[in-house]
Scaffold this motif. Structure first.
Motif, PDB file in Angstrom:
ATOM      1  N   VAL A 166       3.293  41.258  76.232  1.00  0.00           N
ATOM      2  CA  VAL A 166       3.996  42.472  76.660  1.00  0.00           C
ATOM      3  C   VAL A 166       3.003  43.539  77.087  1.00  0.00           C
ATOM      4  O   VAL A 166       3.140  44.173  78.141  1.00  0.00           O
ATOM      5  CB  VAL A 166       4.893  43.004  75.522  1.00  0.00           C
ATOM      6  CG1 VAL A 166       5.461  44.373  75.885  1.00  0.00           C
ATOM      7  CG2 VAL A 166       6.013  42.033  75.211  1.00  0.00           C
ATOM      8  N   THR A 167       1.972  43.740  76.264  1.00  0.00           N
ATOM      9  CA  THR A 167       0.983  44.774  76.543  1.00  0.00           C
ATOM     10  C   THR A 167       0.247  44.500  77.848  1.00  0.00           C
ATOM     11  O   THR A 167       0.092  45.385  78.692  1.00  0.00           O
ATOM     12  CB  THR A 167      -0.028  44.874  75.391  1.00  0.00           C
ATOM     13  OG1 THR A 167       0.679  45.139  74.171  1.00  0.00           O
ATOM     14  CG2 THR A 167      -1.028  45.988  75.635  1.00  0.00           C
ATOM     15  N   ALA A 168      -0.185  43.269  78.022  1.00  0.00           N
ATOM     16  CA  ALA A 168      -0.944  42.916  79.221  1.00  0.00           C
ATOM     17  C   ALA A 168      -0.088  43.024  80.476  1.00  0.00           C
ATOM     18  O   ALA A 168      -0.496  43.618  81.483  1.00  0.00           O
ATOM     19  CB  ALA A 168      -1.507  41.501  79.080  1.00  0.00           C
ATOM     20  N   ALA A 169       1.119  42.450  80.429  1.00  0.00           N
ATOM     21  CA  ALA A 169       1.982  42.468  81.614  1.00  0.00           C
ATOM     22  C   ALA A 169       2.450  43.887  81.927  1.00  0.00           C
ATOM     23  O   ALA A 169       2.486  44.294  83.091  1.00  0.00           O
ATOM     24  CB  ALA A 169       3.185  41.551  81.393  1.00  0.00           C
ATOM     25  N   GLY A 170       2.794  44.639  80.891  1.00  0.00           N
ATOM     26  CA  GLY A 170       3.258  46.007  81.110  1.00  0.00           C
ATOM     27  C   GLY A 170       2.179  46.897  81.678  1.00  0.00           C
ATOM     28  O   GLY A 170       2.443  47.728  82.552  1.00  0.00           O
ATOM     29  N   THR A 171       0.953  46.713  81.196  1.00  0.00           N
ATOM     30  CA  THR A 171      -0.171  47.492  81.706  1.00  0.00           C
ATOM     31  C   THR A 171      -0.454  47.144  83.167  1.00  0.00           C
ATOM     32  O   THR A 171      -0.658  48.023  84.003  1.00  0.00           O
ATOM     33  CB  THR A 171      -1.428  47.243  80.853  1.00  0.00           C
ATOM     34  OG1 THR A 171      -1.155  47.627  79.497  1.00  0.00           O
ATOM     35  CG2 THR A 171      -2.605  48.057  81.376  1.00  0.00           C
ATOM     36  N   GLU A 172      -0.431  45.849  83.468  1.00  0.00           N
ATOM     37  CA  GLU A 172      -0.664  45.409  84.840  1.00  0.00           C
ATOM     38  C   GLU A 172       0.397  45.938  85.794  1.00  0.00           C
ATOM     39  O   GLU A 172       0.109  46.356  86.916  1.00  0.00           O
ATOM     40  CB  GLU A 172      -0.702  43.883  84.902  1.00  0.00           C
ATOM     41  CG  GLU A 172      -0.976  43.337  86.297  1.00  0.00           C
ATOM     42  CD  GLU A 172      -0.938  41.809  86.340  1.00  0.00           C
ATOM     43  OE1 GLU A 172      -0.797  41.254  87.457  1.00  0.00           O
ATOM     44  OE2 GLU A 172      -1.056  41.168  85.274  1.00  0.00           O
ATOM     45  N   ALA A 173       1.653  45.940  85.326  1.00  0.00           N
ATOM     46  CA  ALA A 173       2.760  46.376  86.168  1.00  0.00           C
ATOM     47  C   ALA A 173       2.917  47.895  86.217  1.00  0.00           C
ATOM     48  O   ALA A 173       3.665  48.407  87.044  1.00  0.00           O
ATOM     49  CB  ALA A 173       4.067  45.755  85.681  1.00  0.00           C
ATOM     50  N   GLY A 174       2.233  48.590  85.312  1.00  0.00           N
ATOM     51  CA  GLY A 174       2.357  50.043  85.265  1.00  0.00           C
ATOM     52  C   GLY A 174       3.693  50.497  84.694  1.00  0.00           C
ATOM     53  O   GLY A 174       4.189  51.560  85.060  1.00  0.00           O
ATOM     54  N   GLU A 175       4.266  49.697  83.786  1.00  0.00           N
ATOM     55  CA  GLU A 175       5.557  50.038  83.215  1.00  0.00           C
ATOM     56  C   GLU A 175       5.409  51.180  82.202  1.00  0.00           C
ATOM     57  O   GLU A 175       4.625  51.097  81.259  1.00  0.00           O
ATOM     58  CB  GLU A 175       6.168  48.823  82.502  1.00  0.00           C
ATOM     59  CG  GLU A 175       6.687  47.761  83.443  1.00  0.00           C
ATOM     60  CD  GLU A 175       7.848  48.279  84.288  1.00  0.00           C
ATOM     61  OE1 GLU A 175       8.643  49.086  83.777  1.00  0.00           O
ATOM     62  OE2 GLU A 175       7.940  47.873  85.457  1.00  0.00           O
ATOM     63  N   ALA A 176       6.218  52.237  82.403  1.00  0.00           N
ATOM     64  CA  ALA A 176       6.094  53.431  81.567  1.00  0.00           C
ATOM     65  C   ALA A 176       6.453  53.171  80.105  1.00  0.00           C
ATOM     66  O   ALA A 176       5.957  53.858  79.206  1.00  0.00           O
ATOM     67  CB  ALA A 176       6.986  54.540  82.118  1.00  0.00           C
ATOM     68  N   ASP A 177       7.291  52.180  79.849  1.00  0.00           N
ATOM     69  CA  ASP A 177       7.748  51.901  78.480  1.00  0.00           C
ATOM     70  C   ASP A 177       6.763  51.053  77.673  1.00  0.00           C
ATOM     71  O   ASP A 177       7.021  50.794  76.501  1.00  0.00           O
ATOM     72  CB  ASP A 177       9.109  51.199  78.497  1.00  0.00           C
ATOM     73  CG  ASP A 177      10.236  52.138  78.858  1.00  0.00           C
ATOM     74  OD1 ASP A 177      10.047  53.376  78.746  1.00  0.00           O
ATOM     75  OD2 ASP A 177      11.305  51.662  79.259  1.00  0.00           O
ATOM     76  N   THR A 178       5.690  50.624  78.274  1.00  0.00           N
ATOM     77  CA  THR A 178       4.755  49.729  77.574  1.00  0.00           C
ATOM     78  C   THR A 178       4.267  50.296  76.244  1.00  0.00           C
ATOM     79  O   THR A 178       4.325  49.589  75.217  1.00  0.00           O
ATOM     80  CB  THR A 178       3.553  49.372  78.478  1.00  0.00           C
ATOM     81  OG1 THR A 178       4.047  48.788  79.682  1.00  0.00           O
ATOM     82  CG2 THR A 178       2.619  48.389  77.791  1.00  0.00           C
ATOM     83  N   PRO A 179       3.792  51.535  76.167  1.00  0.00           N
ATOM     84  CA  PRO A 179       3.333  52.062  74.868  1.00  0.00           C
ATOM     85  C   PRO A 179       4.456  52.111  73.827  1.00  0.00           C
ATOM     86  O   PRO A 179       4.218  51.875  72.639  1.00  0.00           O
ATOM     87  CB  PRO A 179       2.832  53.475  75.205  1.00  0.00           C
ATOM     88  CG  PRO A 179       2.533  53.440  76.658  1.00  0.00           C
ATOM     89  CD  PRO A 179       3.560  52.513  77.254  1.00  0.00           C
ATOM     90  N   LEU A 180       5.683  52.414  74.268  1.00  0.00           N
ATOM     91  CA  LEU A 180       6.801  52.484  73.331  1.00  0.00           C
ATOM     92  C   LEU A 180       7.123  51.110  72.767  1.00  0.00           C
ATOM     93  O   LEU A 180       7.393  50.966  71.576  1.00  0.00           O
ATOM     94  CB  LEU A 180       8.031  53.055  74.044  1.00  0.00           C
ATOM     95  CG  LEU A 180       7.908  54.487  74.576  1.00  0.00           C
ATOM     96  CD1 LEU A 180       9.160  54.875  75.356  1.00  0.00           C
ATOM     97  CD2 LEU A 180       7.665  55.460  73.440  1.00  0.00           C
ATOM     98  N   ILE A 181       7.105  50.096  73.640  1.00  0.00           N
ATOM     99  CA  ILE A 181       7.384  48.737  73.178  1.00  0.00           C
ATOM    100  C   ILE A 181       6.318  48.310  72.178  1.00  0.00           C
ATOM    101  O   ILE A 181       6.611  47.714  71.144  1.00  0.00           O
ATOM    102  CB  ILE A 181       7.416  47.763  74.376  1.00  0.00           C
ATOM    103  CG1 ILE A 181       8.559  48.101  75.350  1.00  0.00           C
ATOM    104  CG2 ILE A 181       7.546  46.328  73.892  1.00  0.00           C
ATOM    105  CD1 ILE A 181       9.943  47.895  74.801  1.00  0.00           C
TER     106      ILE A 181
END
Length: 226
Positions: A211-226
């Protein structure tokens, strides 16, 4: 909001102002839509609806309907679904009248945001069924992912675990087919969520780095919350 998100918003505002000065309605619409895409759920929309509405008032046809979808989302994300309802309804009517399945999927997504209260479960179940039927004929990744996520949510609300597992498998398959970080983020985060719900902490732990890697790569704003 982090520096990257703030810079993105500033860029869209600048692009919008330039398009307005040039009288380029199409560019105004695209800049407003880009700005709206930076808004996260549960945040005050600020000037996003104002930019969208100005472009919406000038646009026509499918472009106006796309802006109506964005307006519905902007208001719903800002916890004001009453203002969102008329725009979602307009987009839905246009998509149905013009047999535009991609726009219909987006309009149904907006309708779901409007009907997000605790008393609207029956309405959500009906809309998610229509959305699932609609995306069955669409190859675009984004509407298909949206349909799986919404159906997963309503299945969880009903404690329909077979349907939950089916949607999780569908998200994983879509992630493998699409090969994009954004779909991997949503597939892994929902897989991790289900692992937590069922008490499988090892599986949840395995999902977290993905989740962390994919969210960071995609620039997803919810990554830190997840």
């Amino acid at each position: 909001m982090d520096d990257a998100a703030s810079a993105a918003r500033a860029g869209y505002v600048c692009a919008y102002d330039k398009a307005r000065a040039a009288g380029d309605i199409e560019a105004m619409a695209e800049a407003a839509l880009g700005l709206a895409a930076t808004q996260t759920f549960g945040t005050f929309p600020g000037r996003v609806p104002a930019f969208l509405h100005e472009a919406y008032s000038l646009a026509q046809g499918g472009q106006r309907a796309r802006l109506a979808v964005a307006l519905a989302r902007a208001w719903a994300y800002g916890y004001d679904p009453a203002r969102a309802a008329e725009f979602a309804a307009e987009a839905l009517g246009y998509a149905k009248a013009h047999d535009d399945l991609t726009l219909l999927a987006a309009a149904l997504d907006a309708q779901l945001l409007v009907h997000w209260g605790p008393d609207d479960l029956a309405e959500r179940l009906s809309i998610t069924a229509r959305l699932e039927d609609t995306v069955a004929h669409i190859t675009d990744v984004e509407p298909r992912m949206s349909a799986h996520l919404w159906r997963l949510t309503t299945a969880l609300e009903c404690l329909d675990l077979p349907a939950v597992r089916r949607q999780l498998r569908a998200l994983d398959l879509l992630a493998a087919e699409a090969g994009t970080a954004r779909v991997r983020f949503f597939a892994a985060s929902r897989r991790g969520m289900y692992a937590l719900l069922t008490g499988d902490l090892d599986a949840a732990g395995h999902a977290l780095p993905e989740v962390t890697a994919a969210g960071t790569e995609a620039g997803e704003a919810d990554t830190p919350l997840i």
